[in-house]
Write a protein that holds these residues in place. Structure first.
Motif, PDB file in Angstrom:
ATOM      1  N   ALA A  37       6.025  -1.273   1.655  1.00 15.56           N
ATOM      2  CA  ALA A  37       6.189   0.175   1.647  1.00 15.56           C
ATOM      3  C   ALA A  37       7.014   0.578   0.433  1.00 15.56           C
ATOM      4  CB  ALA A  37       6.866   0.634   2.935  1.00 15.56           C
ATOM      5  N   SER A  38       6.534   1.565  -0.308  1.00 12.62           N
ATOM      6  CA  SER A  38       7.230   2.021  -1.511  1.00 12.62           C
ATOM      7  C   SER A  38       7.317   3.539  -1.516  1.00 12.62           C
ATOM      8  CB  SER A  38       6.499   1.535  -2.768  1.00 12.62           C
ATOM      9  OG  SER A  38       6.403   0.135  -2.794  1.00 12.62           O
ATOM     10  N   LYS A  39       8.331   4.041  -2.215  1.00 19.14           N
ATOM     11  CA  LYS A  39       8.532   5.482  -2.304  1.00 19.14           C
ATOM     12  C   LYS A  39       8.447   5.904  -3.764  1.00 19.14           C
ATOM     13  CE  LYS A  39      11.827   7.364   0.132  1.00 19.14           C
ATOM     14  NZ  LYS A  39      13.192   7.775   0.575  1.00 19.14           N
ATOM     15  N   PHE A  40       7.715   7.001  -4.008  1.00 16.12           N
ATOM     16  CA  PHE A  40       7.554   7.500  -5.365  1.00 16.12           C
ATOM     17  C   PHE A  40       7.817   8.996  -5.409  1.00 16.12           C
ATOM     18  CE2 PHE A  40       5.733   3.673  -7.124  1.00 16.12           C
ATOM     19  CZ  PHE A  40       5.131   3.072  -6.037  1.00 16.12           C
ATOM     20  N   CYS A  41       8.264   9.463  -6.561  1.00 14.84           N
ATOM     21  CA  CYS A  41       8.448  10.896  -6.802  1.00 14.84           C
ATOM     22  C   CYS A  41       7.432  11.348  -7.847  1.00 14.84           C
ATOM     23  CB  CYS A  41       9.858  11.179  -7.318  1.00 14.84           C
ATOM     24  SG  CYS A  41      11.155  10.883  -6.106  1.00 14.84           S
ATOM     25  N   LEU A  42       6.811  12.500  -7.594  1.00 14.88           N
ATOM     26  CA  LEU A  42       5.824  13.046  -8.518  1.00 14.88           C
ATOM     27  C   LEU A  42       6.396  14.301  -9.177  1.00 14.88           C
ATOM     28  CD1 LEU A  42       2.621  12.725  -6.305  1.00 14.88           C
ATOM     29  CD2 LEU A  42       3.631  11.029  -7.845  1.00 14.88           C
ATOM     30  N   ASN A  81       4.194   3.452 -13.923  1.00 14.80           N
ATOM     31  CA  ASN A  81       2.807   3.608 -14.358  1.00 14.80           C
ATOM     32  C   ASN A  81       1.884   3.520 -13.151  1.00 14.80           C
ATOM     33  OD1 ASN A  81       0.220   3.379 -15.500  1.00 14.80           O
ATOM     34  ND2 ASN A  81       1.036   2.396 -17.325  1.00 14.80           N
ATOM     35  N   PRO A  82       1.187   4.603 -12.792  1.00 17.56           N
ATOM     36  CA  PRO A  82       0.342   4.604 -11.591  1.00 17.56           C
ATOM     37  C   PRO A  82      -0.838   3.639 -11.658  1.00 17.56           C
ATOM     38  CG  PRO A  82       0.000   6.610 -12.869  1.00 17.56           C
ATOM     39  CD  PRO A  82       1.182   5.915 -13.465  1.00 17.56           C
ATOM     40  N   LEU A  83      -1.113   3.086 -12.835  1.00 20.21           N
ATOM     41  CA  LEU A  83      -2.200   2.108 -12.930  1.00 20.21           C
ATOM     42  C   LEU A  83      -1.939   0.898 -12.033  1.00 20.21           C
ATOM     43  CD1 LEU A  83      -3.254   1.922 -16.705  1.00 20.21           C
ATOM     44  CD2 LEU A  83      -4.476   2.973 -14.799  1.00 20.21           C
ATOM     45  N   PHE A  84      -0.655   0.616 -11.780  1.00 22.21           N
ATOM     46  CA  PHE A  84      -0.324  -0.501 -10.907  1.00 22.21           C
ATOM     47  C   PHE A  84      -0.732  -0.226  -9.462  1.00 22.21           C
ATOM     48  CE2 PHE A  84       2.655  -1.586 -14.369  1.00 22.21           C
ATOM     49  CZ  PHE A  84       2.362  -2.934 -14.508  1.00 22.21           C
ATOM     50  N   LEU A  85      -0.878   1.044  -9.096  1.00 24.62           N
ATOM     51  CA  LEU A  85      -1.346   1.396  -7.755  1.00 24.62           C
ATOM     52  C   LEU A  85      -2.870   1.419  -7.693  1.00 24.62           C
ATOM     53  CD1 LEU A  85       1.110   4.284  -6.778  1.00 24.62           C
ATOM     54  CD2 LEU A  85       1.232   1.875  -6.146  1.00 24.62           C
ATOM     55  N   GLU A 102     -11.979   9.686  -7.824  1.00 26.20           N
ATOM     56  CA  GLU A 102     -11.677  10.502  -6.646  1.00 26.20           C
ATOM     57  C   GLU A 102     -12.058   9.782  -5.355  1.00 26.20           C
ATOM     58  OE1 GLU A 102     -13.312  14.385  -6.808  1.00 26.20           O
ATOM     59  OE2 GLU A 102     -12.043  15.048  -8.463  1.00 26.20           O
ATOM     60  N   ASP A 103     -13.152   9.023  -5.384  1.00 26.29           N
ATOM     61  CA  ASP A 103     -13.576   8.262  -4.205  1.00 26.29           C
ATOM     62  C   ASP A 103     -12.683   7.045  -3.998  1.00 26.29           C
ATOM     63  OD1 ASP A 103     -15.601  10.088  -3.858  1.00 26.29           O
ATOM     64  OD2 ASP A 103     -17.116   8.855  -4.865  1.00 26.29           O
ATOM     65  N   LEU A 104     -12.301   6.428  -5.099  1.00 27.60           N
ATOM     66  CA  LEU A 104     -11.456   5.234  -5.027  1.00 27.60           C
ATOM     67  C   LEU A 104     -10.088   5.551  -4.438  1.00 27.60           C
ATOM     68  CD1 LEU A 104     -11.342   2.186  -5.849  1.00 27.60           C
ATOM     69  CD2 LEU A 104     -10.315   2.935  -7.996  1.00 27.60           C
ATOM     70  N   LEU A 105      -9.598   6.746  -4.753  1.00 29.55           N
ATOM     71  CA  LEU A 105      -8.268   7.156  -4.299  1.00 29.55           C
ATOM     72  C   LEU A 105      -8.348   8.312  -3.304  1.00 29.55           C
ATOM     73  CD1 LEU A 105      -6.457   7.070  -7.761  1.00 29.55           C
ATOM     74  CD2 LEU A 105      -6.495   5.280  -6.021  1.00 29.55           C
ATOM     75  N   SER A 106      -9.337   8.269  -2.444  1.00 27.73           N
ATOM     76  CA  SER A 106      -9.545   9.358  -1.485  1.00 27.73           C
ATOM     77  C   SER A 106      -8.587   9.305  -0.299  1.00 27.73           C
ATOM     78  CB  SER A 106     -10.990   9.342  -0.968  1.00 27.73           C
ATOM     79  OG  SER A 106     -11.276   8.100  -0.327  1.00 27.73           O
ATOM     80  N   LYS A 112      -2.971  12.224  -4.290  1.00 27.66           N
ATOM     81  CA  LYS A 112      -1.974  13.019  -4.999  1.00 27.66           C
ATOM     82  C   LYS A 112      -1.696  12.496  -6.410  1.00 27.66           C
ATOM     83  CE  LYS A 112      -1.178  15.666  -1.432  1.00 27.66           C
ATOM     84  NZ  LYS A 112      -1.631  17.078  -1.434  1.00 27.66           N
ATOM     85  N   ILE A 113      -2.065  11.241  -6.688  1.00 28.26           N
ATOM     86  CA  ILE A 113      -1.696  10.651  -7.980  1.00 28.26           C
ATOM     87  C   ILE A 113      -2.828  10.682  -9.000  1.00 28.26           C
ATOM     88  CG2 ILE A 113      -0.101   9.106  -6.775  1.00 28.26           C
ATOM     89  CD1 ILE A 113      -2.039   6.806  -7.418  1.00 28.26           C
ATOM     90  N   ILE A 114      -3.992  11.208  -8.606  1.00 23.01           N
ATOM     91  CA  ILE A 114      -5.145  11.201  -9.513  1.00 23.01           C
ATOM     92  C   ILE A 114      -4.821  11.886 -10.836  1.00 23.01           C
ATOM     93  CG2 ILE A 114      -7.503  12.044  -9.858  1.00 23.01           C
ATOM     94  CD1 ILE A 114      -7.994  11.646  -6.887  1.00 23.01           C
TER      95      ILE A 114
END
Length: 290
Positions: A37-42, A81-85, A102-106, A112-114
């Motif tokens: 579990a990880s926490k990120f700020c956007l 770097n969001p590429l790691f997600l 969009e489908d990959l990260l649906s 939210k990170i797209i």
């Protein structure tokens, strides 16, 4: 003129608008990254993403004015770097086919990170019209990109004179007098590989290590260097305390995994050095993902 109640109402409305604006421009993202579990700020304003890491040790408190806060931990937001997600999902679902981002990260949260993702070409190949943003996983590109990340981290470690050689635990809080020029660059690379690997799947860790082609002696020296030596020593003490005098073999086997020099009587100077180093940890041991 406005009455006191009208002024309160006006202030309340303005406050609600400001609060609403802050909420709309702020996001805290909780997701499962590589099983943890990880926490990120956007940051919507600057279009940046940050990972929340926490400095935490037991028996620490904050003194705030006349109050004491028992939780002495400290959280910090570091650029991420969001590429790691994206990488684990792209690798899992897009080896033999391309899929729109969009489908990959649906999944809820990931969507939210797209808007924060750039340079997908570092880890995949664009297929079809550019506006579809459909990508297929490319392992060769991925390993090349990860290798560059490792080299970049290694440069920072060297520039900051971070201790990466064996024995660095006892020097964590001591200013280094050792010139970085006297340390093999592969020590920095191996240590940097360990940092980057925290965001990777096991098979990629192995492939990246193979691509970096470390010297065998470097791998042996660093090993699990980034874990606290104090924790390892505590594990021996725990086994000793739990085992009986009739079962000394288990304790001896664990002890033999450490330096043979421990069998020799220590000098007074060595004892003093060991006492000074007790209770210290590596820099990365203080930070955990929250």
């Amino acid at each position: 003129m406005t009455t006191r109640s009208q002024k309160k109402s006006l202030l309340s409305e303005n406050g609600d608008k400001i609060k609403q604006k802050r909420i709309e421009n702020s996001w805290t993202l909780l997701i499962n990254a590589n099983g943890n579990a990880s926490k990120f700020c956007l940051d919507n304003v600057h279009n940046k993403m940050y990972e929340v890491v926490t400095f935490s040790e037991p028996y620490r408190s904050w003194f705030i004015g006349e109050y004491v806060k028992s939780d002495g931990s400290m959280s910090m937001a570091t650029p991420f770097n969001p590429l790691f997600l994206v990488l684990p999902r792209l690798k899992e679902q897009c080896v033999d086919r391309a899929m729109p981002l969009e489908d990959l990260l649906s999944e809820k949260g990931f969507d939210k990170i797209i808007g924060y993702i750039n340079n997908m070409d570092y880890i995949g190949d664009l297929k079809g019209p550019a506006e579809m943003k459909a990508y297929k996983y490319n392992e060769e590109k991925t390993l090349k990109w990860l290798e560059e990340r490792v080299h970049n981290v290694a440069k920072v470690l060297k520039k900051k004179h971070i201790h990466v050689t064996p024995g660095a635990v006892s020097a964590t809080f001591v200013t280094s007098n050792l010139s970085s020029d006297n340390i093999d660059d592969e020590f920095y690379l191996k240590y940097a590989h360990g940092i980057v690997s925290e965001y990777l799947q096991d098979d990629l860790i192995v492939k990246l290590e193979k691509k970096l082609n470390f010297k065998p002696e470097i791998i042996e020296c660093i090993g699990k260097k980034r874990k606290s030596e104090v924790e390892l020593n505590n594990s021996i003490k725990k086994v000793k305390s739990e085992s009986t005098s009739d079962d000394p073999i288990e304790v001896n086997n664990i002890s033999n995994n450490f330096s043979e020099a421990k069998k020799k009587p220590m000098t007074a100077k060595e004892k003093a050095r060991q006492k000074a180093a007790s209770g210290t940890k590596t820099i990365s041991a203080f930070f955990t993902k929250k």
